[in-house]
Every structure is written in structure tokens, then in C-alpha cells.
Design an enzyme around this catalytic site. Structure first.
Site, PDB file in Angstrom:
ATOM      1  N   CYS A   2       0.865  -1.167   0.000  1.00  9.45           N
ATOM      2  CA  CYS A   2       0.000   0.000   0.000  1.00  9.45           C
ATOM      3  C   CYS A   2       0.904   1.220   0.000  1.00  9.45           C
ATOM      4  O   CYS A   2       2.104   1.104   0.209  1.00  9.45           O
ATOM      5  CB  CYS A   2      -0.858   0.021   1.259  1.00  9.45           C
ATOM      6  SG  CYS A   2      -1.807  -1.488   1.470  1.00  9.45           S
ATOM      7  N   ARG A  27       1.715   1.475  -5.978  1.00 11.29           N
ATOM      8  CA  ARG A  27       1.873   0.537  -4.869  1.00 11.29           C
ATOM      9  C   ARG A  27       0.561  -0.153  -4.503  1.00 11.29           C
ATOM     10  O   ARG A  27       0.555  -1.108  -3.725  1.00 11.29           O
ATOM     11  CB  ARG A  27       2.393   1.268  -3.630  1.00 11.29           C
ATOM     12  CG  ARG A  27       3.718   1.939  -3.835  1.00 11.29           C
ATOM     13  CD  ARG A  27       4.117   2.672  -2.576  1.00 11.29           C
ATOM     14  NE  ARG A  27       4.339   1.733  -1.491  1.00 11.29           N
ATOM     15  CZ  ARG A  27       5.492   1.166  -1.224  1.00 11.29           C
ATOM     16  NH1 ARG A  27       6.530   1.435  -1.957  1.00 11.29           N
ATOM     17  NH2 ARG A  27       5.608   0.314  -0.232  1.00 11.29           N
ATOM     18  N   TRP A  74      -3.793  -1.787  -1.454  1.00 13.59           N
ATOM     19  CA  TRP A  74      -3.737  -3.021  -2.231  1.00 13.59           C
ATOM     20  C   TRP A  74      -4.189  -4.093  -1.255  1.00 13.59           C
ATOM     21  O   TRP A  74      -3.465  -4.449  -0.327  1.00 13.59           O
ATOM     22  CB  TRP A  74      -2.312  -3.280  -2.714  1.00 13.59           C
ATOM     23  CG  TRP A  74      -2.183  -4.429  -3.648  1.00 13.59           C
ATOM     24  CD1 TRP A  74      -2.326  -4.407  -4.996  1.00 13.59           C
ATOM     25  CD2 TRP A  74      -1.833  -5.777  -3.311  1.00 13.59           C
ATOM     26  NE1 TRP A  74      -2.113  -5.658  -5.522  1.00 13.59           N
ATOM     27  CE2 TRP A  74      -1.814  -6.514  -4.513  1.00 13.59           C
ATOM     28  CE3 TRP A  74      -1.555  -6.448  -2.109  1.00 13.59           C
ATOM     29  CZ2 TRP A  74      -1.512  -7.879  -4.555  1.00 13.59           C
ATOM     30  CZ3 TRP A  74      -1.262  -7.801  -2.151  1.00 13.59           C
ATOM     31  CH2 TRP A  74      -1.244  -8.503  -3.367  1.00 13.59           C
ATOM     32  N   ASN A 100       0.574   0.233   6.231  1.00  9.97           N
ATOM     33  CA  ASN A 100       1.057  -0.621   5.147  1.00  9.97           C
ATOM     34  C   ASN A 100       1.761  -1.803   5.801  1.00  9.97           C
ATOM     35  O   ASN A 100       2.596  -1.608   6.676  1.00  9.97           O
ATOM     36  CB  ASN A 100       2.045   0.176   4.277  1.00  9.97           C
ATOM     37  CG  ASN A 100       2.726  -0.698   3.236  1.00  9.97           C
ATOM     38  OD1 ASN A 100       2.175  -1.711   2.819  1.00  9.97           O
ATOM     39  ND2 ASN A 100       3.925  -0.305   2.829  1.00  9.97           N
ATOM     40  N   GLY A 101       1.400  -3.015   5.390  1.00 11.09           N
ATOM     41  CA  GLY A 101       2.021  -4.210   5.976  1.00 11.09           C
ATOM     42  C   GLY A 101       0.945  -5.190   6.391  1.00 11.09           C
ATOM     43  O   GLY A 101      -0.213  -5.075   5.962  1.00 11.09           O
ATOM     44  N   GLU A 487      12.057 -13.285 -18.904  1.00 12.47           N
ATOM     45  CA  GLU A 487      11.718 -11.903 -18.592  1.00 12.47           C
ATOM     46  C   GLU A 487      10.713 -11.360 -19.625  1.00 12.47           C
ATOM     47  O   GLU A 487       9.746 -10.689 -19.262  1.00 12.47           O
ATOM     48  CB  GLU A 487      13.008 -11.060 -18.547  1.00 12.47           C
ATOM     49  CG  GLU A 487      12.816  -9.586 -18.338  1.00 12.47           C
ATOM     50  CD  GLU A 487      12.017  -9.201 -17.101  1.00 12.47           C
ATOM     51  OE1 GLU A 487      11.744 -10.043 -16.241  1.00 12.47           O
ATOM     52  OE2 GLU A 487      11.625  -8.019 -17.019  1.00 12.47           O
ATOM     53  N   LYS A 491       6.975  -9.962 -18.743  1.00 14.40           N
ATOM     54  CA  LYS A 491       6.503  -8.621 -19.133  1.00 14.40           C
ATOM     55  C   LYS A 491       5.154  -8.719 -19.827  1.00 14.40           C
ATOM     56  O   LYS A 491       4.235  -7.973 -19.562  1.00 14.40           O
ATOM     57  CB  LYS A 491       7.472  -7.929 -20.092  1.00 14.40           C
ATOM     58  CG  LYS A 491       8.699  -7.267 -19.595  1.00 14.40           C
ATOM     59  CD  LYS A 491       8.567  -6.175 -18.588  1.00 14.40           C
ATOM     60  CE  LYS A 491       8.359  -6.687 -17.193  1.00 14.40           C
ATOM     61  NZ  LYS A 491       9.422  -6.793 -16.300  1.00 14.40           N
ATOM     62  N   GLU A 494       2.274  -9.686 -17.388  1.00 14.45           N
ATOM     63  CA  GLU A 494       1.953  -8.622 -16.427  1.00 14.45           C
ATOM     64  C   GLU A 494       1.074  -7.526 -16.999  1.00 14.45           C
ATOM     65  O   GLU A 494       0.124  -7.104 -16.372  1.00 14.45           O
ATOM     66  CB  GLU A 494       3.253  -7.912 -16.019  1.00 14.45           C
ATOM     67  CG  GLU A 494       4.013  -8.517 -14.927  1.00 14.45           C
ATOM     68  CD  GLU A 494       5.238  -7.655 -14.654  1.00 14.45           C
ATOM     69  OE1 GLU A 494       5.241  -6.986 -13.626  1.00 14.45           O
ATOM     70  OE2 GLU A 494       6.172  -7.634 -15.482  1.00 14.45           O
ATOM     71  N   HIS A 510      10.015 -31.965 -25.635  1.00 10.04           N
ATOM     72  CA  HIS A 510       9.797 -32.900 -24.529  1.00 10.04           C
ATOM     73  C   HIS A 510       8.431 -32.683 -23.884  1.00 10.04           C
ATOM     74  O   HIS A 510       8.229 -33.061 -22.735  1.00 10.04           O
ATOM     75  CB  HIS A 510      10.924 -32.758 -23.503  1.00 10.04           C
ATOM     76  CG  HIS A 510      12.248 -33.112 -24.077  1.00 10.04           C
ATOM     77  ND1 HIS A 510      12.640 -34.417 -24.283  1.00 10.04           N
ATOM     78  CD2 HIS A 510      13.250 -32.340 -24.549  1.00 10.04           C
ATOM     79  CE1 HIS A 510      13.849 -34.425 -24.836  1.00 10.04           C
ATOM     80  NE2 HIS A 510      14.237 -33.172 -25.013  1.00 10.04           N
ATOM     81  N   LYS A 607       3.845  -2.363  -7.117  1.00 10.26           N
ATOM     82  CA  LYS A 607       5.266  -2.236  -7.439  1.00 10.26           C
ATOM     83  C   LYS A 607       6.160  -2.854  -6.379  1.00 10.26           C
ATOM     84  O   LYS A 607       7.151  -3.484  -6.669  1.00 10.26           O
ATOM     85  CB  LYS A 607       5.590  -0.755  -7.591  1.00 10.26           C
ATOM     86  CG  LYS A 607       7.031  -0.444  -7.936  1.00 10.26           C
ATOM     87  CD  LYS A 607       7.278  -0.682  -9.392  1.00 10.26           C
ATOM     88  CE  LYS A 607       8.713  -0.468  -9.807  1.00 10.26           C
ATOM     89  NZ  LYS A 607       9.010  -1.204 -11.039  1.00 10.26           N
TER      90      LYS A 607
HETATM   91  C1  F6R Z   1       8.051  -7.383 -12.794  1.00 11.35           C
HETATM   92  C2  F6R Z   1       8.431  -6.848 -11.505  1.00 11.35           C
HETATM   93  C3  F6R Z   1       8.478  -7.761 -10.339  1.00 11.35           C
HETATM   94  C4  F6R Z   1       9.659  -7.372  -9.426  1.00 11.35           C
HETATM   95  C5  F6R Z   1       9.618  -8.199  -8.134  1.00 11.35           C
HETATM   96  C6  F6R Z   1      10.787  -7.887  -7.245  1.00 11.35           C
HETATM   97  O1  F6R Z   1       8.045  -6.417 -13.777  1.00 11.35           O
HETATM   98  O2  F6R Z   1       8.688  -5.685 -11.377  1.00 11.35           O
HETATM   99  O3  F6R Z   1       8.552  -9.089 -10.724  1.00 11.35           O
HETATM  100  O4  F6R Z   1      10.851  -7.596 -10.115  1.00 11.35           O
HETATM  101  O5  F6R Z   1       8.429  -7.931  -7.465  1.00 11.35           O
HETATM  102  O6  F6R Z   1      10.814  -6.547  -6.894  1.00 11.35           O
HETATM  103  P1  F6R Z   1      12.114  -5.892  -6.317  1.00 11.35           P
HETATM  104  O7  F6R Z   1      13.141  -5.873  -7.414  1.00 11.35           O
HETATM  105  O8  F6R Z   1      11.723  -4.512  -5.896  1.00 11.35           O
HETATM  106  O9  F6R Z   1      12.559  -6.752  -5.186  1.00 11.35           O
END
Ligand code: F6R
Length: 612
Positions: A2, A27, A74, A100-101, A487, A491, A494, A510, A607
Site C-alpha cells: 500500500c 503501490r 492493495w 502498510n504491511g 523476462e 513482461k 503482467e 519434450h 510495485k
Molecule cells: C516485474 C516486476 C516484479 C519485481 C519483483 C521484485 O516487472 O517488477 O517481478 O521484479 O516484485 O521486486 P524488487 O526488485 O523490488 O525486489
């Protein structure tokens, strides 16, 4: 997960709070709320939905209070709804709290408070906090200026879990209290005013001077003063840190979305991350001093992270093993921390985290430390929680990353890890000097080469227009091309909500090849001349079965049935993901745009994942 904002000063608080929330919306964005003090009473306004939905509330513009707290949510405990949004108040409306938490023992605390006569209006874990503060406040017979502070301290000692909390009380309209444990929170110092935020970029337009809080610290803010206390309420002093990020680094500027801006910022992010590290014959990394004997004693290196950061770790595995000849294991932080990993003092462990706040990554680091492993944190945020736990902290200099989907942090992490691998290799003296100096030259060329790749974005955009309605896609590659495919696949998932899988190209037959059907989209990456023929054979197997294939390659290949070929510049295959990931980021971006989705704030995601 959050976002929290707070303000105490002489200006009207509500516009500052809402502006801060808008910047923190990445967030969490399922509900929002603010509380201010209006003529000795707390006024709370909250709504389900995005931060902008606060403007729909009648009277929101009439709030005059110059002290306030705010929250964008969130949901964890309790579905997104007005009742479950923050701020929450105690039964007598004397205290308002944003949090937050996660409070892990909230059920027990709820039972305890219910027995004492308290009622609960929401399904959240947070609502126990204002009631607990009220309970301790009432028990305290000493009515001095620190009565609220003592009540907060007592309430916090009952809480198990993680929290960043702001507390407003109608009993003191000139003070606000904040406290943190395992959740991010910073204090921005102004002139006759102070700000609070979950992260620095949200309040960068107001101040560049910050206090960074450590776990269990309690802060009492007034307009002209910030007082810090340890968990026993002993007063402590904290230095002010000036942040070099400019306010514009947290603005979209001419770009439609933060993600697009951040994709285009990658040449700069890489240049700044390289900094002066490669300027001299000896590679030096600020913040790191490991001697040759220690590196020689290592039996293993662990790289631990989550999501995109973990994918950067997979690239680093190949780099480290090739340059240093030390076995490397890459693990997901949430798995590592619960599987009793084999670690001792001869194991180095490296933690990659853009935010520096990811709960699982921090917990994994603490576990490794308890087993005597030396720990290195790689983060993008100076002073973030993980950097205060690690033995060594080294930084990517990507600037604030606001879009939920990580782009420039990933490429910066790969580069910093490559330089770290070279640092180890140089100390060990096992690797041919020429290999290191060639890799150095290749790294230094990357920013210009990324600029080249960005020029092919139109071709990728056209491909996105062809495939955006699809339900499934596959990403293939071998070696680091497989690592970067993961990766690319993440992307896409997401931000476009298209299901996708990544596979090692040789593994396809396989099992997964059974899923290949006419017209399905496959993206193959080929940057290693030694593996390109093998990958081409694998891709022929899917072309034969009707797949539409986009090839991302630095090799000279014939167009044997590819739908599109995106040519990228040639570099050392070890660092090629820094180039090959760019078309994948652009593809995901334009597919999301074609579908009319919110690129920067994809559904269900936040995020910074500060809960387990
Ligand atoms: C994907 C993304 C997440 C973060 C993951 C770790 O685009 O951003 O998969 O990479 O949540 O976040 P950090 O790097 O902040 O520990």
C-alpha cells in the site's frame, strides 16, 4: 503493497496528500482515503477505487486541516471496499490510522479488544491498531504531552508482523506519530513543514532532504521539529540525507506512460550504473571490499531475488560461472527462505531488489546472515530496507522506476552483476585478461547499442498490432537467451494479461510442443553464434506446425519462414539480454496499449511487495 502519505505544516493538507497518493498509486490502487483534523475533530474521507475517486466525495475540497494522513490500498485482509479502506479509526473516533504491511496476530488482538468492549467495522487487520492505541491511551493515568507516544509504543509492542503506520489524534492537532517495522517509510524535511511517504519519489517535488527510518523507530512530527525515539522511547538523533534525484525523474514528461519513458531511459540508466567503475585497469565498486583470499574460499554463490530481479540473477549465473568458475545457484526468495538452504561461511549470497523493500528477499538475506554467509544487496534505492541489513550494498543508478513492470531496473541489474562478475574474476586472476578487457569494451558500447535497438520500435509496434488479440504466446531461447525469454514472457503476462510461457528451445519437444497450433505466436531470441543453428532447428519445428515466429537476433540468419526478424547489434553473448530484452519490453508495451489497458498499473499487481 500500500502507499502512505502524510503532511504537517501550514498549507491545506488534502491537495498535498492526494497528490502524493497519485504518485504512490503504483503501490496499490483498489481504494484510497485521507484523514485531516478539522476544528479539533478527525475528518475521514475514503472511497473504493483509484485515488481519483476521492474527488467524487462531497466535501473533499472543503477540508481545511493542515495536518493529515493518507493511504492507497492493495487489499490483503478484507476485499476492496469503502469499509475496508484506510484510514481506520478507533470506536471513539479519537485516533485515525493508515497502515502498510500485515498484522499477523490481528485475530488474537481482535478477540482481546472485543472482550474489552471494542467493535469492529471492517474485515481488515489494521483496525485493531487504532483501538489498541485507544485502549493503552485510556489506561495511562499520566496526562502529559507524551501520553499518545506511550500508547503507540505499547500498541506496537503487541503487534506481530510488518507495518508502517501513521497516527493522527484529535487530542493533539499539532503532532503526528509514525512508526515502521519491515515496511518502508521516509520523512521529508521541509521548512516549517514535514512530509511522510512510503517512498522518496512521491514527495520529491516538495523536498530533497530526507530522514530514513530504521525498524522499530517511532517518530513524533510537529511543524518545525522531528523527534526520533527507539522502541523504548529513548530519544535518538538521525542525520538528514539529501537525495540527488531531480523532481522530473518522477514525472512522465513527454511520454504517454511511465513504462515507455523508463524503456527509453535505459541508455542513461546503464551509463549511470557503469559510472566510473570501468575507468581504470582495476575494477572498483563503491561499497564493496572483498579480498582475494575470501573470494578464493567460496564454494558457492547464491543469487536470491523475486520476479524480474530473479531473471537478472539467471543471466548473472552464466556470467559468474564463466568468468569466476564458482558454482552459482539462483533461487526465488520465497522458496529459498523456507527450504533450509545449504549455506555456510564459504557461501556468498547476493540479493537483487530494485525497491530494496521486497519482504521475501529481505527475509532470505536475514536467514543467510544467520548462517554466517556474507551478503551483498543490489538495490536501486539508497537507504532502502535491504541495504540496512546487508554486509555490503551496491547500487544500480536507474533513477526512480515508477511503472509496475520493471524495465530499466532489469537492464541496470544485469550490467551491475556483469561488472561484479568481472570484479570477482579480476581478484581471482583465473580469467584471461583479454576476456575481461573485451567484455569491458562491450559493456561500454551497450548504451549506444540500446539506442540503436530503440530505433526498431516501429517494427515491433506493427507486430504487436497483429498479435494483440491472442490468448497464448511462447518465448524460446537457449542459454542466456532462455533467461531473457523468461523476462519477456513475464513482461507480456503482467501488462497485457496474455498467457505466455518461456521454454529452453531444446526442451520444447519434450512436451510443450503439443501446445503449438496453427497461427500461435512464438518469440525466439538468438544472440549466440555457437547456438544459433540449434535454435533455428528448434524454431523450424514450430514453424512447420503453423506458428507465427518473431525472431530477435544479432546473427545473420536467412528468413526461413519467420513472420518478422528484429535485428539487434552484436555484443558479447553474456550481456546480450540488455539488448534482446528491449524488443520484448516494447512488444508487451504496445500489446497492452492496443488492448486499451493501463500499462503502468496492471490489475492485481503492486510495485513493491512488502508482504510475504
Ligand atoms: C516485474 C516486476 C516484479 C519485481 C519483483 C521484485 O516487472 O517488477 O517481478 O521484479 O516484485 O521486486 P524488487 O526488485 O523490488 O525486489
Amino acid at each position: 503493497m500500500c502507499g502512505i502519505v502524510g503532511y504537517i505544516g501550514n498549507k491545506k493538507a488534502s491537495p498535498i496528500l492526494i497528490n502524493g497518493l497519485l504518485r504512490l498509486e503504483y503501490r496499490g490502487y483498489d481504494s484510497a482515503g485521507i484523514a485531516t483534523i478539522e476544528e479539533n475533530e478527525i475528518s475521514v474521507m475514503k472511497n473504493q477505487g483509484r485515488v481519483n475517486s476521492l474527488y467524487e466525495l462531497e466535501g473533499i475540497n472543503d477540508l481545511k486541516g493542515t495536518i493529515g494522513i493518507a493511504h492507497t490500498r492493495w487489499a490483503t485482509h478484507g476485499k476492496p471496499s469503502k469499509e475496508n479502506s484506510h484510514p481506520h479509526q478507533d470506536n471513539s473516533n479519537s485516533f485515525a490510522v493508515v497502515h502498510n504491511g500485515i498484522i499477523e496476530n490481528y485475530n488474537e488482538l481482535r478477540e482481546f479488544l472485543t472482550e474489552k468492549g471494542y467493535n469492529f467495522l471492517s474485515n481488515t487487520d489494521t483496525e485493531v491498531i487504532p483501538n489498541l492505541i485507544h485502549y493503552y491511551f485510556n489506561k495511562d493515568e499520566n496526562n502529559d504531552e507524551n501520553r499518545i507516544l506511550r500508547a503507540v509504543k505499547s500498541a506496537c509492542s503487541d503487534l506481530i508482523g510488518s507495518y508502517a503506520i501513521e497516527i493522527l489524534s484529535k487530542y493533539n492537532k499539532n503532532n503526528m506519530i509514525v512508526v515502521r517495522k519491515d515496511s518502508p517509510l521516509v520523512i521529508g524535511k521541509g521548512n516549517g513543514e514535514n512530509y511522510i511517504s512510503s517512498d522518496i519519489p512521491a514527495i520529491l517535488s516538495y523536498t530533497k532532504d530526507f530522514y530514513l527510518l530504521d525498524d522499530n523507530e517511532i517518530v513524533k512530527l510537529s511543524r518545525n521539529k522531528v523527534m526520533f525515539y527507539d522502541e523504548n522511547l529513548k530519544e535518538i538523533q538521525k542525520p538528514v540525507k539529501s537525495i540527488e534525484w531531480g523532481a522530473s525523474s518522477a514525472e512522465k514528461g513527454e511520454y504517454a506512460d511511465f513504462m515507455l519513458k523508463e524503456i527509453y531511459e535505459q541508455p542513461k540508466a546503464i551509463r549511470e550504473t557503469i559510472g566510473a567503475k570501468l575507468d581504470n585497469g582495476i575494477i572498483e565498486i563503491q561499497g564493496l571490499s572483498l579480498d582475494r583470499e575470501y573470494i578464493k574460499s567460496l564454494n558457492k554463490i547464491y543469487i536470491i531475488a523475486c520476479g524480474t530481479a530473479m531473471h537478472a540473477g539467471l543471466v548473472a549465473k552464466t556470467i559468474f560461472e564463466k568468468l569466476c568458475k564458482i558454482p552459482v545457484e539462483v533461487d526465488i526468495a520465497s522458496e529459498f527462505r523456507y527450504r533450509n538452504p545449504l549455506i555456510d561461511e564459504n557461501t556468498l549470497s547476493i540479493y537483487i531488489t530494485q525497491s530494496g523493500e521486497t519482504a521475501d528477499t529481505i527475509a532470505a538475506l536475514k536467514l543467510a546472515k544467520s548462517k554466517k554467509s556474507k551478503t551483498i544487496a543490489i538495490s536501486n534505492v539508497i537507504g532502502s530496507s535491504i541495504t540496512r541489513e546487508a554486509d555490503y550494498s551496491i547500487y544500480t543508478h536507474a533513477g526512480p522506476e515508477i511503472a509496475v513492470a520493471s524495465t530499466k531496473a532489469y537492464t541496470s541489474q544485469v550490467i551491475l552483476l556483469a561488472i561484479l562478475g568481472m570484479y570477482f574474476a579480476q581478484k581471482l586472476g583465473k580469467t584471461d585478461k583479454e576476456i575481461i578487457s573485451n567484455l569491458k569494451k562491450d559493456i561500454l558500447q551497450l548504451p549506444n547499442q540500446i539506442e540503436e535497438v530503440l530505433k526498431s520500435s516501429d517494427k515491433v509496434k506493427q507486430f504487436a498490432k497483429k498479435v494483440y488479440k491472442e490468448k497464448d504466446m511462447f518465448f524460446l531461447g537457449r542459454g542466456v537467451d532462455y533467461a531473457v525469454s523468461m523476462e519477456g514472457s513475464l513482461k507480456l503476462k503482467e501488462i497485457s494479461y496474455i498467457h505466455s510461457e518461456s521454454y529452453a528451445a531444446g526442451e520444447l519437444k519434450h512436451g510443450p510442443i503439443a501446445l503449438i497450433e496453427n497461427n500461435i505466436t512464438v518469440i525466439i531470441t538468438m544472440t549466440n553464434s555457437k547456438l544459433v543453428e540449434k535454435s533455428i532447428s528448434n524454431v523450424q519445428e514450430v514453424i512447420t506446425r503453423g506458428a507465427k515466429v518473431l525472431a530477435i537476433t544479432s546473427e545473420e540468419i536467412k528468413n526461413n519462414g519467420f513472420e518478422e526478424i528484429i535485428k539487434i547489434p552484436k555484443t558479447n553473448p553474456l550481456i546480450s539480454p540488455v539488448l534482446s530484452v528491449i524488443p520484448m519490453q516494447i512488444l508487451a508495451y504496445y500489446i497492452s496499449k492496443e488492448k486499451g489497458l493501463d500499462v503502468d498499473k496492471p490489475r492485481n499487481l503492486a510495485k513493491s511487495v512488502t508482504v510475504e
